[in-house]
Motif scaffolding. Structure first.
Motif, mmCIF file in Angstrom:
data_model
loop_
_atom_site.group_PDB
_atom_site.id
_atom_site.type_symbol
_atom_site.label_atom_id
_atom_site.label_comp_id
_atom_site.label_asym_id
_atom_site.label_seq_id
_atom_site.Cartn_x
_atom_site.Cartn_y
_atom_site.Cartn_z
ATOM 1 N N ARG B 164 4.198 20.427 13.998
ATOM 2 C CA ARG B 164 3.445 20.556 15.238
ATOM 3 C C ARG B 164 1.984 20.821 14.936
ATOM 4 N NH1 ARG B 164 7.042 21.034 19.545
ATOM 5 N NH2 ARG B 164 5.180 20.714 20.758
ATOM 6 N N GLY B 165 1.166 20.336 15.818
ATOM 7 C CA GLY B 165 -0.272 20.386 15.574
ATOM 8 C C GLY B 165 -0.899 21.666 16.060
ATOM 9 N N GLY B 167 -2.613 24.896 17.256
ATOM 10 C CA GLY B 167 -2.376 26.232 17.758
ATOM 11 C C GLY B 167 -0.963 26.481 18.214
ATOM 12 N N MET B 272 5.434 26.401 13.954
ATOM 13 C CA MET B 272 6.107 25.124 14.221
ATOM 14 C C MET B 272 7.630 25.244 14.168
ATOM 15 S SD MET B 272 5.594 22.882 10.772
ATOM 16 C CE MET B 272 3.823 22.896 10.657
ATOM 17 N N CYS E 18 -3.563 25.609 13.086
ATOM 18 C CA CYS E 18 -2.568 24.531 13.027
ATOM 19 C C CYS E 18 -1.173 25.101 13.220
ATOM 20 C CB CYS E 18 -2.676 23.738 11.714
ATOM 21 S SG CYS E 18 -1.823 24.489 10.306
ATOM 22 N N GLY E 19 -0.200 24.245 13.212
ATOM 23 C CA GLY E 19 1.170 24.660 13.496
ATOM 24 C C GLY E 19 1.801 25.553 12.441
ATOM 25 N N CYS E 20 1.147 25.710 11.299
ATOM 26 C CA CYS E 20 1.713 26.599 10.280
ATOM 27 C C CYS E 20 1.642 28.064 10.711
ATOM 28 C CB CYS E 20 0.968 26.440 8.953
ATOM 29 S SG CYS E 20 1.424 24.927 8.085
ATOM 30 N N VAL E 21 0.656 28.392 11.549
ATOM 31 C CA VAL E 21 0.491 29.742 12.075
ATOM 32 C C VAL E 21 0.708 30.794 10.974
ATOM 33 C CG1 VAL E 21 1.016 31.274 14.031
ATOM 34 C CG2 VAL E 21 1.347 28.826 14.272
#
Lengths: 546, 319, 233, 313, 119
Positions: B164-165, B167, B272, E18-21
């Motif tokens: 997933r992109g 935020g 994600m 990004c999705g890695c958070v």
């Protein structure tokens, strides 16, 4: 605002915890609690009606990552679901087999249930579960944290470090802000991460030398007792759903001898036969063993015909079910702790297997002698939706109706069950026990499940006569939650916020430091961010230990 | 009918010995994915870290991520669906047409080799990016990969998840699912949630001109959406919440500056893999948070005459 | 009627005439009116102009005729009756709504013009004809029924389990479809006869050509068929 | 048989005596099978085989015949076809015979397909749904307008057959007897009658060429086990031995019978009417009909009702 | 959060770029800006370092003119309340708490709520 005092007069009261069996009594309420008497305030005339303690669900899946995954997997179910329209002060929602958060609160309250125990929460996603529970209005909630496949705990049990294991369990419970300990398919979920299962209770779990499902069960039961948790270890036995699993279940009871334990959704663990073709109900054997083990409580996990979505930490079972149904499947493994499988399922009365399952749940409830030890559940949404409990109540109360229903099922199934021979009929008092008093006692929630002085004023008032379908419990006339009228004539009248029960068992101060290096090896998030902050649990009610 | 087989990223770290990245460029778009989660870290059951794992990258061009992979499979643009569908057949030992396979840019031998390796893996993980999900075929492409992963579980353990992109888009999915039942594109105009991707998805709505007001937060559609959608946004009352004055702010009627998520606004965000994480802001913003502003708008709406949806017993309508 | 979140009277948008009957005529551009003929079980609707999304969605009987174009989800999950569109249609003709296991369950949809993506997705039974051709994913996850297409773009028949897709022009074929033979399928004669009455011609004359038969989709593995018309010579 | 006494010389048609008697027929169950093929010849070839050796339920468990040629525009699949009517005592028997016969004669015959010709009949028997097993799970089905069709892969291509066939109440055993001066006259008259009767839809003439020379009586005089034996009263060669028991007058030297099975009474009447009219020609002495005194069959076709009121020139 | 000299240090901070958070970031901040983002990748670093607590933009704009927050909130409410089919869109660079509020808002204005996922 809610009135601080309220009286309910003239109703027939069923309060088995206090030995009240249908006597006409007035109930007085002040500040959300039941009291001896009050002056003034609103009075509800309940003449001709029956009064129950608010229902308590000991085992349901109403929030959390897995359930939310299921929601995403089955959008089609919502299109036919019951709709709760937005109104000022009331959020929208959809019912169906996996109701949305708001609808979950409305549906439980609308049925007269006021307390629900969410039975499967991983620590890693506990933050999420609590977030969801925030959005479940009206009812009170508690959660059980998944422990029987947590690798830290398993490693300690394997090493025989029970003391340390106890501290770790205590630390994890508080980190998750949970109320109790759930053990699902001990060892099996872990093995599933390699595509394997744990089928034999006394054989080592895949990847371990000496640790077996049996030693995990024993170990966790002992730890929960030692910690003095209000609710005993909540065990989902190995080999769920598999023909012939009666042996595993009875063996599990032997392993638990002398310990407190709650066996979850017993129906799914009470099958005889060798395969799907020969599957039969083993309710007689299971109930007999259960009756002889007064240390145990259980819940039915009854099955109702129709749509469901099965949702369990028992990953291997779910993969099997996916292969059997060939429909949708989701699986979600959680590092170090647990996993979850999700498969939409339809129970069909013409299916031999489903008919046996349907009968088995009812048979268990009729064959277990002590209603205080068996609770009404469907393992929502696995065996059926919680909002269909009134259908089960009717089946329990009406032997004639059961016989009628038996005629609808697959004829072959009738040879595999004993339901047709059972004439027992539940009394209203029995119903109050299996829906409220018993589960409240099993959960150790002293102010729930009864109507004595000091109890929470969670009161359900049913009309005195059954509806057109012969069901008494479909639509309560009133539901009071914490002394407030939240439901009237089946409509949500007030949207209140519920509490969340949690426990804080003591753990050695060094536990965090012991866990930190292990955690940093096994997890991908920061240890500091792992525990849920207590401020994030809305309405947190930290309960005393034994 | 397919499945979604996933796990938390820690499972990949600890167990995955075979990893496929499809249509994504983690090296540039998710820079720590390789090093923190998937490729290089030592895991409990992958003690050798990078050496213990085989990495495959499938993409239409050789991105910097290809250097990190053991095997790079370059396929022709918009052939993902064909390749994935072929793989689904190959894992089941079904025949496929070699000539048609070759049109994807990969040979049958290459795909058969991939399948053999997948089946030999102890724990396989697949990640996909927008190179898969936003090219011709869209959600069917991701569906193909998800199905392939699910079906691989008949042979060995396999999982699959989207990269997933931006935020907290994962959080939006999660929140919408538990509050409305649906993950995105939820229409509440009848007072209860309705869902129909393609009908109630933003671009479709805007291009058709269905909306007569818009409220944007945590996104800058004015910079990213197709031109007809942007034009419609500019033609209706649009309200934007953003820490900066954005492209969308410039075409909107109302812009409100808000604190920056995770920098100066606290709260929760989902990774994600749907793990919720707390945000620890290091700064105190002079602006209110999105949460505060939305709540204030909601209260201001509540002061106006209530919109009270009615139960629809009448069929046929304009939505 | 609903205009967004608000309920409005029908006569705010239309001049309404006539008595209650089983025949309905809608004249003018109804291209933004959704759900015309939803759940219909009998009777007849004639739209003289365009119609919006979900036309004839879940209809079980009766007939709808549209002189202009229609939008997406035409006849989605319908279980009977007949729809004839003289113009073009959008995507998801006769398809399943998101998550549903089955799309069109029976009935007939004829589109004289073109249609969009995912025509006949998950359909179980019934007949769809798109004379002008369709975009990608026609017959996606099809479980039965018959689709006749003038032409098609990519991935026709993807993941089909059963059912028939007839295409009257050469199209790209997925690698997971196996060529079987070239022949004249007798059963097509049935469809040709049936569709002739609706003004649609399917070539069945063995002197004029034959059909290349492909089976698939092996990814499932499925037993569906693609029949691609090949004129003689 | 006992017709002589009832015969009345008063009815005459085109100079031929019409005996005032009736044909006695039985209730049966009938079905219509439409066979199509690439050419009319192949359709007829299959139909001929299907209806072969199906003259009498007594000996064949089935009575069948070709009903009509169907032009391509009238058949379900738009190819030339032939319709066949089949009759048996009950629906079960009919289904069994259809499965056997279609399986052996249509399934096997190049380019053919097989459809139900009684779509409106409420009673249905499963035929294609059984024959599909020949497909060994390679078969597939199509469902169109409420009907299921099976496609069975065969070496040539594909055999298409409708799943169920309509069955309706029908009538078997309508008949007429042509009593002629000599064998040539009898045969010519019978041929003329058959040609005329075959123009009628809804009936078939199950015997070879539509004509029966061996009319039978129930049981036998001398062999106990015989179910049926020669109709001695109508055998010209036995007139001498039988004397008054013979049904034939002196000038009759040859008798032929035409048996009609039909889907309903009207069709049989129409066929008999056409047959009687065509058979009344030079050399024919009388037209009669066979019955059992009215006790065995409930359908009676009186010849006097079948003759045009005013004889034509 | 700890205070060393004049810098605030936040450990285990979470990056939402990004999705890695990633949640293992160590941020060093003075009162107005983050000066260091340890552990963060290049994208994360620029995310943290480019967002400051400075007042660089007006509180609100209405029709392109500076406005107060109160007026902007009222204007927003008025537009959304009046609409037949309002859209609530985005929900990406924001918190779950804000997302929950956004769902509640969408519901009270009878609108559509959608995120990036639908693209």
């Amino acid at each position: 605002m809610s009135p601080t005092t309220l009286r309910v007069t003239g109703g027939r009261v069923y309060d088995p915890a206090n030995g009240v069996d249908g006597a006409v009594r007035d109930i007085a309420i002040r500040d959300g609690k039941i009291v001896d008497s009050v002056d003034g305030g609103r009075t509800i005339d309940a003449s001709g009606m029956v009064i129950f303690p608010g229902g308590v669900d000991v085992h349901s899946h109403v929030a959390g990552a897995a359930l939310n995954f299921a929601r995403g997997l089955t959008p089609e179910n919502y299109r036919a679901a019951r709709r709760f329209l937005h109104a000022p002060g009331r959020r929208q929602g959809l019912g169906g087999i996996t109701p949305t958060t708001f609808a979950t609160g409305y549906l439980y309250a609308g049925m007269g249930w006021t307390t629900v125990n969410e039975a499967a929460m991983p620590v890693l996603t506990a933050r999420h579960t609590h977030e969801e529970l925030h959005e479940v209005p009206i009812i009170d909630k508690s959660t059980l944290v998944l422990m029987a496949n947590n690798e830290f705990v398993l490693d300690l049990l394997e090493a025989g470090e029970t003391e340390r294991a106890r501290h770790v369990v205590a630390w994890l419970i508080w980190a998750a802000k949970a109320y109790g300990v759930k053990a699902v398919n001990p060892g099996g979920v872990n093995a599933w991460k390699w595509g394997r299962n744990a089928r034999v209770l006394h054989e080592p779990v895949y990847g371990y030398e000496t640790l077996t499902p049996a030693t995990i069960i024993e170990g966790l039961a002992a730890i929960v007792d030692d910690l003095g948790l209000p609710h005993p270890v909540h065990l989902h036995c190995n080999n769920l759903g598999i023909p012939g699993n009666v042996e595993t279940t009875i063996e599990t009871m032997k392993i638990l001898e002398g310990r407190r334990a709650h066996l979850a959704h017993l129906q799914f663990h009470a099958y005889g036969g060798d395969d799907w073709g020969t599957m039969r109900s083993a309710a007689v054997e299971v109930a007999e063993a259960f009756n002889a083990n007064p240390n145990l409580t259980t819940d039915a996990g009854a099955v109702l015909f129709g749509d469901s979505v099965t949702l369990t930490a028992d990953g291997p079972w779910q993969h099997l079910l996916y292969q059997l149904t060939g429909r949708k499947w989701a699986n979600l493994d959680v590092e170090n702790e647990t996993g979850c499988g999700i498969v939409p399922y339809v129970y069909k009365d013409r299916s031999l297997v489903n008919a046996v399952q349907w009968a088995t749940g009812l048979e268990l409830m009729l064959l277990i002698d002590d209603p205080w030890r068996v609770h009404l559940t469907t393992d929502h949404p696995n065996g059926g939706c919680f909002w269909r409990y009134p259908e089960i109540i009717r089946l329990l109360m009406d032997a004639e109706f059961r016989k009628e229903q038996l005629r609808q099922i697959a004829p072959k199934a009738r040879e595999r069950i004993v339901l047709g021979d059972l004439d027992r009929e539940y009394t209203l008092s029995d119903i109050a026990v299996v829906t409220a008093a018993g589960p409240a006692r099993a959960l150790g929630l002293t102010e729930k499940g009864h109507l004595g002085v000091g109890a929470d004023a969670d009161v359900t008032i049913y009309p005195g006569t059954p509806d057109g379908d012969g069901i008494l419990f479909s639509y309560p006339r009133y539901v009071l939650k914490g002394g407030e009228v939240v439901v009237e004539e089946g409509d949500v009248r007030a949207v209140t916020e519920g509490k969340e029960f949690i426990v804080h068992p003591p753990s050695d101060e060094g536990t965090a430091e012991y866990l930190r290096p292990l955690f940093e090896k096994a997890y991908t998030m920061s240890f500091a961010n792992y525990p849920v902050e207590i401020e994030r649990v809305k309405g947190a009610d930290v309960r005393p230990l034994h | 009918m397919g499945g979604k087989v996933s796990c938390t990223l820690g499972e990949v770290t600890n167990r995955a010995d075979f990893i496929i990245f499809w249509g994504g460029n983690p090296a540039e778009c998710h820079p720590r994915h390789f090093t923190k989660y998937s490729l290089t870290p030592k895991g409990r059951f992958v003690p050798d870290g990078r050496k213990g794992r085989t990495a495959v990258l499938v993409d239409i061009r050789e991105t910097p991520s290809a250097k990190a992979a053991d095997i790079f499979l370059q396929l022709r643009p918009s052939k993902d669906f064909e390749v994935l569908t072929t793989l689904r057949a190959l894992i089941k030992d079904q025949r496929v047409d070699p000539a048609a396979v070759a049109e994807t840019g990969l040979t049958l031998e290459q795909l058969q080799d991939l399948v053999d390796r997948m089946k030999k893996a102890r724990f396989g993980a697949m990640f996909f990016g927008m190179g898969l999900s936003m090219t011709r075929g869209k959600h069917m492409n991701s569906g193909a990969l998800l199905n392939l992963a699910a079906e691989m579980n008949a042979f060995t353990k396999f999982v699959c998840m989207p990269m997933r992109g931006h935020g907290n888009v994962t959080g939006a999915d999660v929140v919408l699912r538990y509050t409305t039942g649906y993950p995105f594109g939820v229409n509440l105009s009848r007072g209860y949630p309705r869902y129909n991707p393609g009908e109630f998805s933003t671009v479709d709505l805007l291009v058709r001109g269905d909306n007569d007001a818009a409220f944007i937060l945590g996104a800058d559609p004015g910079a990213t959406m197709p031109q007809p959608a942007i034009e419609h946004l500019a033609s209706i009352p649009t309200i934007v919440l953003d820490p900066k004055v954005t492209h969308t702010s410039r075409l909107s009627r109302v812009h409100i500056t808000t604190a920056v998520t995770g920098v100066s606004a606290p709260g929760t965000a989902y990774r994600m893999d749907e793990i919720p994480l707390p945000l620890a802001p290091a700064l105190r913003s002079p602006y209110p948070t999105d949460e505060e502003v939305v709540r204030r708008i909601r209260r201001a709406v509540a002061r106006r005459p209530a919109w009270q949806p009615v139960d629809e017993n009448v069929r046929s309508a304009i939505a | 009627m609903w205009l967004g979140k608000n309920r409005r009277r029908l006569d705010e948008f239309f001049d309404v005439e006539g008595e209650k009957s089983e025949e309905l005529r809608i004249v003018g551009d109804a291209g933004r009116v959704k759900w015309i003929g939803r759940d219909m079980t009998r009777g007849r609707i004639a739209v003289e102009g365009h119609a919006g999304m979900h036309l004839g969605s879940r209809m079980a009987g009766g007939a709808i005729e549209v002189s202009g174009d229609v939008s997406d989800w035409l006849g989605a999950e319908m279980s009977g009756g007949a729809i004839h569109v003289r113009g073009n249609a959008g995507g998801q003709v006769g398809a399943a709504y998101r998550g549903s296991l089955a799309g069109m369950r029976d009935g007939t949809i004829v589109i004289d013009g073109r249609a969009g993506l995912e025509v006949g997705q998950r359909m179980k039974r019934g007949t769809i004809v798109v004379s002008g051709g369709v975009r990608d994913f026609a017959g996606l996850e099809m479980r039965g029924g018959t689709i006749v297409l003038g032409a098609a773009e990519l991935r026709t028949g993807a993941w089909m389990l059963r059912g028939t897709i007839v295409v009257l022009q050469s199209i790209p074929i997925l690698p997971t479809f196996a060529y079987a033979s070239t022949y004249s399928p007798t059963f097509l004669g049935l469809y040709a006869q049936r569709l002739k009455r609706l003004g649609v011609e399917i070539p069945v004359d063995e002197h004029a050509g034959a059909y290349r038969r492909y089976t698939g989709d092996a990814a499932i593995p499925g037993k569906g068929e693609l029949l691609v018309w090949e004129p003689r010579g | 048989m006992d017709t002589k006494e009832q015969a009345s010389p008063l009815i005459e048609h085109k100079g031929v005596r019409i005996e005032d008697t009736f044909a006695e027929a039985f209730g049966m169950r009938g079905a219509r099978v439409v066979i199509t093929a690439r050419s009319p010849e192949w359709a007829r070839t299959a139909a001929q085989s299907l209806t072969g050796f199906a003259t009498s339920v007594i000996g064949c468990k089935l009575e069948a015949g070709i009903e009509a040629d169907w032009p391509a525009r009238e058949t379900p699949d738009g190819r030339p076809g032939v319709s066949v009517l089949v009759f048996a005592f009950d629906a079960d028997g009919l289904a069994k015979r259809l499965i056997e016969r279609i399986g052996q004669t249509v399934l096997t015959c190049p380019t053919t397909a097989c459809f139900d010709g009684l779509p409106d009949a409420e009673d249905r028997v499963n035929v294609g749904g059984m024959l599909r097993h020949f497909g060994d799970r390679f078969q597939s089905s199509k469902f169109l307008d409420g009907k299921r069709y099976w496609r069975i892969p065969v070496m040539e291509g594909e055999f298409l057959i409708e799943e169920s066939f309509g069955v309706r109440k029908a009538i078997g055993g309508g008949n007429m007897l042509i009593l002629a001066r000599d064998a040539d006259a009898a045969l010519e008259a019978a041929e003329a009658a058959v040609r005329a009767m075959r123009g009628v839809r809804g009936i078939v003439l199950p015997f070879p060429g539509g004509v029966v020379r061996s009319g039978s009586k129930v049981g036998a005089r001398h062999y106990k086990k015989m179910i049926a034996s020669t109709n001695d009263a109508y055998c010209p060669t036995l007139k001498g031995r039988l004397g008054p028991e013979s049904a034939l007058s002196e000038e009759v030297n040859s008798v032929l019978e035409i048996v009609v099975d039909g889907l309903d009474r009207a069709a049989i009447e129409a066929a008999l009417r056409a047959g009687v009219d065509a058979a009344c020609r030079a050399g024919v002495v009388a037209i009669s009909a066979g019955n059992y005194g009215g006790k065995l069959g409930k359908h009676h076709f009186h010849l006097r009702e079948l003759v045009p009121a005013k004889p034509e020139a | 959060m700890s205070q060393t000299s004049n810098l605030t240090v936040v450990e285990n901070a979470t990056c939402t770029f990004c999705g890695c958070v990633c949640d293992d970031i160590e941020l060093h901040a003075d009162g107005e800006r983050i000066v260091q983002a340890k552990m963060a990748c290049s994208l994360g670093k620029s995310w943290f370092l480019n967002h400051t607590a400075e007042r660089l933009y007006p509180d609100a704009l209405i029709d392109g003119r500076e406005a107060t927050l109160d007026d902007a909130v009222e204007a927003a409410a008025e537009y959304l309340h009046a609409a037949n089919m309002p859209l609530v869109y985005g929900l990406s660079n924001t918190t779950c708490e804000a997302q929950r509020e956004a769902v509640a808002l969408a519901e009270s204005i009878g609108g559509v709520v959608d995120s990036h996922t639908s693209l």
